[in-house]
Design a protein around this motif. Structure first.
Motif, PDB file in Angstrom:
ATOM      1  N   ASN A 210       0.822  -1.248  -0.049  1.00  0.00           N
ATOM      2  CA  ASN A 210       0.063   0.126   0.084  1.00  0.00           C
ATOM      3  C   ASN A 210       0.919   1.159   0.019  1.00  0.00           C
ATOM      4  OD1 ASN A 210      -2.318  -1.485   0.188  1.00  0.00           O
ATOM      5  ND2 ASN A 210      -2.230  -1.783   2.194  1.00  0.00           N
ATOM      6  N   LEU A 211       0.221   2.429  -0.232  1.00  0.00           N
ATOM      7  CA  LEU A 211       0.792   3.669   0.029  1.00  0.00           C
ATOM      8  C   LEU A 211       0.512   4.451   1.128  1.00  0.00           C
ATOM      9  CD1 LEU A 211       0.313   4.847  -3.664  1.00  0.00           C
ATOM     10  CD2 LEU A 211       2.297   3.636  -2.898  1.00  0.00           C
ATOM     11  N   PHE A 212       1.463   5.111   1.527  1.00  0.00           N
ATOM     12  CA  PHE A 212       0.993   6.395   2.807  1.00  0.00           C
ATOM     13  C   PHE A 212       0.380   7.264   2.330  1.00  0.00           C
ATOM     14  CE2 PHE A 212       5.503   4.879   4.794  1.00  0.00           C
ATOM     15  CZ  PHE A 212       4.811   4.425   5.735  1.00  0.00           C
ATOM     16  N   GLU A 213      -0.594   7.819   3.155  1.00  0.00           N
ATOM     17  CA  GLU A 213      -1.221   9.016   2.951  1.00  0.00           C
ATOM     18  C   GLU A 213      -0.410  10.197   3.312  1.00  0.00           C
ATOM     19  OE1 GLU A 213      -4.746   9.047   5.538  1.00  0.00           O
ATOM     20  OE2 GLU A 213      -5.932   7.665   4.158  1.00  0.00           O
ATOM     21  N   ILE A 214      -0.365  11.257   2.663  1.00  0.00           N
ATOM     22  CA  ILE A 214       0.543  12.460   2.817  1.00  0.00           C
ATOM     23  C   ILE A 214       0.139  12.901   3.964  1.00  0.00           C
ATOM     24  CG2 ILE A 214       1.245  12.673   0.479  1.00  0.00           C
ATOM     25  CD1 ILE A 214      -0.665  15.203   0.458  1.00  0.00           C
ATOM     26  N   ASP A 215       0.801  13.897   4.575  1.00  0.00           N
ATOM     27  CA  ASP A 215       0.429  14.720   5.826  1.00  0.00           C
ATOM     28  C   ASP A 215      -0.576  15.588   5.274  1.00  0.00           C
ATOM     29  OD1 ASP A 215       2.253  13.248   7.173  1.00  0.00           O
ATOM     30  OD2 ASP A 215       3.658  14.584   6.890  1.00  0.00           O
ATOM     31  N   GLU A 216      -1.274  16.292   6.451  1.00  0.00           N
ATOM     32  CA  GLU A 216      -2.221  17.345   6.209  1.00  0.00           C
ATOM     33  C   GLU A 216      -1.714  18.364   5.482  1.00  0.00           C
ATOM     34  OE1 GLU A 216      -5.726  17.201   6.260  1.00  0.00           O
ATOM     35  OE2 GLU A 216      -5.449  14.909   6.574  1.00  0.00           O
ATOM     36  N   ASP A 217      -0.735  18.703   5.840  1.00  0.00           N
ATOM     37  CA  ASP A 217       0.069  20.160   5.568  1.00  0.00           C
ATOM     38  C   ASP A 217       0.462  19.984   3.992  1.00  0.00           C
ATOM     39  OD1 ASP A 217       2.125  18.584   6.089  1.00  0.00           O
ATOM     40  OD2 ASP A 217       3.308  19.996   7.409  1.00  0.00           O
ATOM     41  N   GLU A 218       0.451  18.616   3.771  1.00  0.00           N
ATOM     42  CA  GLU A 218       1.177  18.318   2.191  1.00  0.00           C
ATOM     43  C   GLU A 218      -0.307  18.911   1.220  1.00  0.00           C
ATOM     44  OE1 GLU A 218       3.895  15.333   1.064  1.00  0.00           O
ATOM     45  OE2 GLU A 218       3.683  14.763   3.365  1.00  0.00           O
ATOM     46  N   LEU A 219      -1.418  18.716   1.744  1.00  0.00           N
ATOM     47  CA  LEU A 219      -2.563  19.085   0.876  1.00  0.00           C
ATOM     48  C   LEU A 219      -2.627  20.313   0.274  1.00  0.00           C
ATOM     49  CD1 LEU A 219      -5.466  17.410   3.250  1.00  0.00           C
ATOM     50  CD2 LEU A 219      -4.460  16.443   0.864  1.00  0.00           C
ATOM     51  N   ASP A 220      -2.088  21.337   0.594  1.00  0.00           N
ATOM     52  CA  ASP A 220      -1.694  22.751   0.220  1.00  0.00           C
ATOM     53  C   ASP A 220      -1.389  22.541  -1.485  1.00  0.00           C
ATOM     54  OD1 ASP A 220      -3.066  23.627   2.653  1.00  0.00           O
ATOM     55  OD2 ASP A 220      -1.105  24.085   3.239  1.00  0.00           O
ATOM     56  N   ASP A 221      -0.399  21.414  -1.548  1.00  0.00           N
ATOM     57  CA  ASP A 221       0.005  21.498  -2.723  1.00  0.00           C
ATOM     58  C   ASP A 221      -0.604  20.830  -4.069  1.00  0.00           C
ATOM     59  OD1 ASP A 221       2.411  22.321  -1.616  1.00  0.00           O
ATOM     60  OD2 ASP A 221       3.289  20.227  -1.311  1.00  0.00           O
TER      61      ASP A 221
END
Length: 580
Positions: A210-221
């Protein structure tokens, strides 16, 4: 020390030479060690004493009607032997943290700690590991994965051993795993920061990481369009050695831009739809003619995955959109250098101290590390086995992950009770995680995560040359193994010759008949007819067969005779591990 052959007969010597010739013919490359210098007693003993399970009722934990997790107290070779009957091909992921063979009283062989001066130190460790890994492999499902933590001492040996057992083609990864970012300053030459995590598949073509979910602060990208989330990736122009037009001539063609619609398109005849549309060829910033990384068909089919930008000078550029691969959130592939600050070994030590109010275990694995390994290798309804459970980190991590993503993963843990590790650390830790606990014994209450647990201890029945008597004895002693096999534990009805169990959700029944057919079978049959839910029926048979006509008025059932299949499993294990 040279092996003495003086007492061997001519026939024995010939058989030994044939065996060695066969092994040499098969092994063109691999690991060779002395496995006969000091055979493992716990393995040899299985020829005379067949392992079974005893259920410890006063250690059962039940908070809901979900399926049960399992803790088995006993030697892991015995536990794995039992599981080869109850769970062959059913385990999705195996995680183990084996003894590292440091020579500092961390590895026992035949009840004696192996020290650094032992000339057979590595042979003993490999002999110990090979037998357990061979049994473990049989438990994995077709898409199953085994994950093993190890350090430098046996890392290279373990890698070759896993190549031998699982095959080089099923190697997934060898992850340096940062456990101490500051590094161990006591080491010679270099401050040691990492261990290793080895991953192998039962069948690599079938498994999935599986893949990791990215951190919430990365959603801005990331941005969102009608097709979902995306962010700007590479330019549509090819880069690198294969980029020039002469290397990729089919990638040289015009791309058109409809400025009014802000749309990119191509045509078969390389002519624009409107004269006013802008024509772009793949020419880089240096003026070199290169090629497009997508062909015409892909540009037409995935036009929505292109981004059109315009510079201040009025020049257009085309970029590709990067899409998340799974779920609603962007994800990322785990790196081969495995690190998060939470993986620190001090994190796990402090967590156990807060749970017990004192230090109870040396070098426990961090919960966040094991949680990530479980997340990456499992579906949310997987069965995870840890047959070197130690302090119970795997159980803690799994229950925590289930709580976060509402998963229904289950664990099977096995550990001996040396220094009361099972009864005073592993089991109490699981109980605290399920039911809740006070930090440091009298502080803030940490809410329990819920779940159910069944506790077993390994036991034995005497092997016997009287096969009929052995079958009768094993039949009366195998009930707990059948409960484990079917994950059904609630006793509904008990008579002298049979028992009926029901699952937690009351949707499945386990029905066991122990005797030769007699008048009690009529009552057993009557009970079966009254049960409309799914039934798994086990019936004693010396001949390993049963006439289904006796059950013609019973519906919705599966039938298996006992105990021959159990004996067949043990016979195979004895042959492969003792008699050769």
């Amino acid at each position: 020390m040279a092996r003495c052959y003086d007492n061997l007969s001519r026939e024995d010597l010939i058989e030994l030479l044939k065996k060695q010739d066969k092994e040499l013919a098969l092994k063109k490359y691999g690991l060779v060690w002395d496995s006969e210098k000091e055979p493992e007693k716990v393995v040899l003993d299985c020829e005379n004493n067949l392992p079974i399970l005893q259920r410890v009722f006063d250690k059962e934990i039940k908070t809901d009607d979900s399926d049960c997790n399992i803790l088995i107290e006993g030697d892991n070779f015995h536990a794995l032997s039992v599981l080869n009957y109850t769970h062959k091909g059913k385990i999705d992921v195996i995680y183990i943290d084996p003894p590292y063979n440091t020579g500092n009283k961390d590895f026992k062989y035949n009840d004696t700690y192996v020290d650094k001066e032992d000339g057979y130190r590595h042979s003993k460790w490999l002999n110990f590991m090979e037998k357990r890994l061979n049994l473990a492999k049989e438990l994995l499902s077709l898409d199953g994965i085994i994950v093993i933590s190890i350090n430098d001492i046996e890392h290279s040996n373990l890698k070759i051993l896993l190549d031998k057992i699982f095959g080089e083609k099923n190697y997934i990864a060898d992850l340096p795993t940062i456990m101490n970012l500051k590094g161990n300053q006591d080491n010679f030459g270099f401050a040691d920061t990492h261990e290793y995590t080895l991953l192998y598949a039962k069948n690599k073509e079938e498994c999935k990481i599986n893949l990791f979910e990215i951190d919430e602060d990365e959603l801005d990208d990331w941005e969102e369009d009608e097709f979902g989330l995306y962010k700007k990736a590479d330019t549509l122009r090819r880069t690198g050695q294969d980029a020039p037009r002469e290397r990729r001539p089919k990638g040289w063609f015009p791309v058109f831009i409809d400025e009014e619609k802000q749309q990119v398109y191509v045509t078969e005849n390389d002519q624009p739809r409107k004269k006013s549309d802008i024509l772009i060829f793949p020419i880089n910033e240096s003026g070199v003619e290169v090629s497009w990384s997508w062909g015409k068909t892909k540009i037409m089919q995935e036009n929505h995955n292109l981004i059109l930008t315009k510079s201040k000078t009025g020049k257009y550029n085309i970029y590709k959109k990067q899409r998340p691969q799974i779920g609603d959130l962007p994800t990322k592939k785990p790196k081969t250098l495995f690190y998060k600050p939470e993986y620190s070994s001090s994190t796990s030590t402090n967590e156990l101290k807060k749970m017990f109010g004192r230090k109870v275990f040396n070098n426990p694995k961090p919960v966040p590390l094991i949680k990530d390994l479980i997340y990456l290798t499992t579906k949310n309804n997987a069965i995870i086995l840890d047959f070197m459970a130690g302090s119970g980190t795997t159980a803690h991590a799994l229950l925590s992950l289930n709580n976060e993503d509402r998963g229904n993963r289950r664990f099977i843990l096995c550990t001996n009770n040396e220094n009361q590790i099972c009864t005073e650390v592993c089991y109490p830790r699981i109980e605290k995680v399920i039911n809740g606990y006070n930090k440091n014994g009298n502080g803030e209450f940490i809410k329990g995560l819920g779940g159910n647990l069944q506790y077993f201890k390994t036991d034995f029945i005497k092997n016997s040359e009287n096969i009929e008597q052995l079958k009768i004895n094993l039949t009366y002693k195998c009930t707990e193994m059948l409960c484990l096999k079917e994950n059904i534990y609630n006793l509904k009805e008990e008579q002298e010759d049979y028992k009926i169990f029901v699952s937690n959700k009351k949707d499945k029944y386990l029905c066991v008949y122990y005797n030769f057919l007699n008048e009690s079978f009529e009552q057993f049959l009557k009970t079966l007819k009254e049960i409309k839910e799914e039934k798994i029926i086990y019936i004693f048979s010396l001949e390993n067969s049963f006439n289904k006509e006796f059950l013609e008025e019973v519906d919705n059932y599966k039938l298996e005779t006992i105990p021959q299949k159990i004996l067949d499993v043990y016979k195979k294990i004895i042959k492969e591990n003792i008699r050769g």
